[in-house]
Design a protein around this motif. Structure first.
Motif, short mmCIF file in Angstrom:
data_model
loop_
_atom_site.label_atom_id
_atom_site.label_comp_id
_atom_site.label_asym_id
_atom_site.label_seq_id
_atom_site.Cartn_x
_atom_site.Cartn_y
_atom_site.Cartn_z
N SER A 52 0.84 -1.19 0.00
CA SER A 52 0.00 0.00 0.00
C SER A 52 0.88 1.25 0.00
O SER A 52 2.11 1.17 0.14
N ILE A 53 0.23 2.38 -0.17
CA ILE A 53 0.89 3.67 0.05
C ILE A 53 0.38 4.17 1.38
O ILE A 53 -0.78 4.56 1.52
N TYR A 54 1.25 4.12 2.37
CA TYR A 54 0.84 4.38 3.75
C TYR A 54 1.32 5.76 4.16
O TYR A 54 2.47 5.95 4.53
N PHE A 55 0.41 6.74 4.10
CA PHE A 55 0.71 8.12 4.47
C PHE A 55 -0.01 8.49 5.77
O PHE A 55 -0.51 9.60 5.93
N CYS A 56 -0.05 7.54 6.70
CA CYS A 56 -0.80 7.75 7.93
C CYS A 56 0.10 7.59 9.17
O CYS A 56 -0.39 7.30 10.26
N GLY A 57 1.39 7.79 9.00
CA GLY A 57 2.31 7.67 10.13
C GLY A 57 2.11 8.75 11.18
O GLY A 57 2.60 8.62 12.30
N ASN A 58 1.38 9.81 10.83
CA ASN A 58 1.05 10.83 11.83
C ASN A 58 -0.07 10.37 12.75
O ASN A 58 -0.39 11.04 13.74
N SER A 59 -0.67 9.23 12.45
CA SER A 59 -1.70 8.64 13.30
C SER A 59 -1.18 7.35 13.94
O SER A 59 -1.24 7.17 15.15
#
Length: 469
Positions: free
Chosen positions: A66-73
């Motif tokens: 996947s493209i995981y752009f949720c590391g801020n959560s």
């Protein structure tokens, strides 16, 4: 902004991309030149099929990351977690209680009694502190409660706490409860500092004006290092110094700054700070947090004898006591000098295990190098989002500061009303994971440890397609 949002006090130039940068070949060239690209191999990237809301209809996606752009959560899992956890379980099953004082050969982990110090030794480098100023313990809000119990000492004149107008609810509740704990009215003593009408960024000068206004009646200033909603990175050293010069104690919630931007808590003379480790720190959901107490507040004075130590008042517990006397059971508290003197209970070894595993990745790089890549990743994201658009044609606004040194890895994209759920669904179906905040914001966070420029390019193409649809 001041030196806090720079690298070693010197602002790096803003990244400028040529027109031809808006293609997948250019993104691939950026990835090829990335000196940190091998760090991605230290993580388990969730597959598109597992994350797609229509995965049963798309079995061909199963092997694609996947493209995981949720590391801020929530950050993704480092591969080291399984190895570290296995070593910890082997210790527990093999030697039981003896694990407190010894460890198995070839284990990457120290004996349980020293494991929090192992975590602190790595964590201190992430936040710019000495090992003695950092404690791995508790969770973010619990640590804020413990720190406020020690540092919020309202007097007849100084009772107010200055805070962010859109503080994360848990911070808001914690501050509100401490004011009420002292028998004070929270509505009168919580000062919410916000932006001008119609704006999202809070200029440093406006924060300083709030400090001036409440220089005689405020006791504590507590701000987020990075504002969770807008992604604004505050000028920590300048604000800290100014508030302290006006007599305030200064603390920072570093939930979105830890593992994201360069921080120098010791050099910036911050009084106290707390953070979680499950976002950019990748230690797992609900992972053990950390706190910082500047060395001047952690000193223990034995000038009146071993039985009468003087130290900063805090809520005390057994594990904050010095190991040399901990097992005497004489009920004479002798605190560990520094932040570890604020520890309450025997910390969870399982939680420390995943934390140490996550920190082992940070031990292989530096926050300076990660920050440089992050600045370029986020700049590329901004460039692609804005390319060939105008204020009149765009269906969104970026509410994160445009100054790259006033933000971290996150861009908060404010959509036109009614678009959020449709766009979020389209991204989810493409195996792209971002965080959405009602009513209209998508928070996009390319993380330098494991995200790529090619992923940024693909995200923007999919995002634009969702808006067109």
């Amino acid at each position: 902004m001041g030196g806090g949002n720079t690298t070693n006090g010197v602002k790096a130039p803003k990244h400028v991309f040529p027109a031809e940068a808006a293609c997948k070949e250019y993104a691939a060239s950026l990835d090829a030149a990335d000196t940190l690209r091998e760090l991605r191999d230290l993580f388990i990237i969730p597959s598109k099929a597992n994350l797609s809301s229509k995965k049963l209809a798309k079995p061909g996606l199963s092997k694609e990351p996947s493209i995981y752009f949720c590391g801020n959560s929530l950050g993704i899992q480092p591969k080291a977690v399984a190895k570290y956890m296995e070593a910890q379980l082997d210790t527990w099953s093999s030697i039981g209680v003896c694990g407190h004082f010894t460890n198995l050969e070839d284990s990457p982990l120290k004996q349980w009694q020293l494991l929090s110090e192992q975590a602190s030794a790595s964590m201190c480098k992430v936040v710019g502190a000495t090992p003695e100023e950092v404690a791995a313990m508790g969770t973010l809000t619990m640590n804020l409660h413990l720190l406020l119990a020690s540092f919020y000492k309202p007097t007849e004149k100084r009772q107010k706490i200055l805070m962010d107008w859109k503080a994360f609810p848990s911070d808001h509740y914690a501050i509100e409860s401490h004011i009420a704990w002292h028998g004070l009215d929270a509505k009168e003593n919580m000062v919410l500092m916000g932006p001008d009408e119609g704006q999202y960024e809070i200029p440093t000068e406006k924060i300083l004006s709030y400090i001036d206004k409440h220089a005689e009646d405020a006791a504590v200033l507590l701000l987020p290092g990075i504002q969770y909603y807008t992604g604004q990175l505050f000028d920590i050293p300048r604000i800290t110094s100014y508030a302290q010069s006006r007599g305030l104690i200064v603390g920072w919630d570093l939930a979105h700054a830890y593992g994201n931007v360069e921080i120098k808590l010791h050099d910036w003379n911050v009084d106290f700070a707390a953070w979680c480790t499950y976002k950019y720190g990748n230690a797992g959901p609900g992972a053990m947090g950390g706190l910082f107490v500047h060395e001047r507040h952690g000193q223990v004075d034995y000038s009146e004898g071993e039985d009468a130590p003087k130290f900063r008042h805090r809520l005390t517990g057994w594990y904050g006591g010095d190991r040399s006397v901990r097992f005497k059971m004489d009920n004479k508290f002798k605190p560990i000098p520094g932040a570890n003197g604020f520890v309450i209970s025997n910390p969870s070894v399982i939680d420390l295990t995943t934390l140490c595993a996550a920190l082992s990745v940070f031990d292989q790089t530096s926050m300076s190098d990660l920050r440089q890549k992050s600045l370029k990743l986020t700049a590329y994201l901004e460039f692609l989002l804005l390319k060939d658009t105008t204020d009149e044609t765009r269906q969104f606004d970026i509410i994160t500061p445009s100054d790259p040194h006033s933000r971290g890895a996150q861009l908060s994209v404010l959509l036109k009303p009614g678009l959020l759920h449709k766009v979020a669904e389209r991204l989810q179906d493409a195996g792209i994971i971002c965080d959405k905040r009602e009513p209209d914001v998508v928070r996009v966070a390319p993380v330098p440890l494991y995200n790529t420029f090619s992923e940024v390019y693909t995200f923007v193409e999919t995002f634009r397609g969702a808006l067109s649809a």
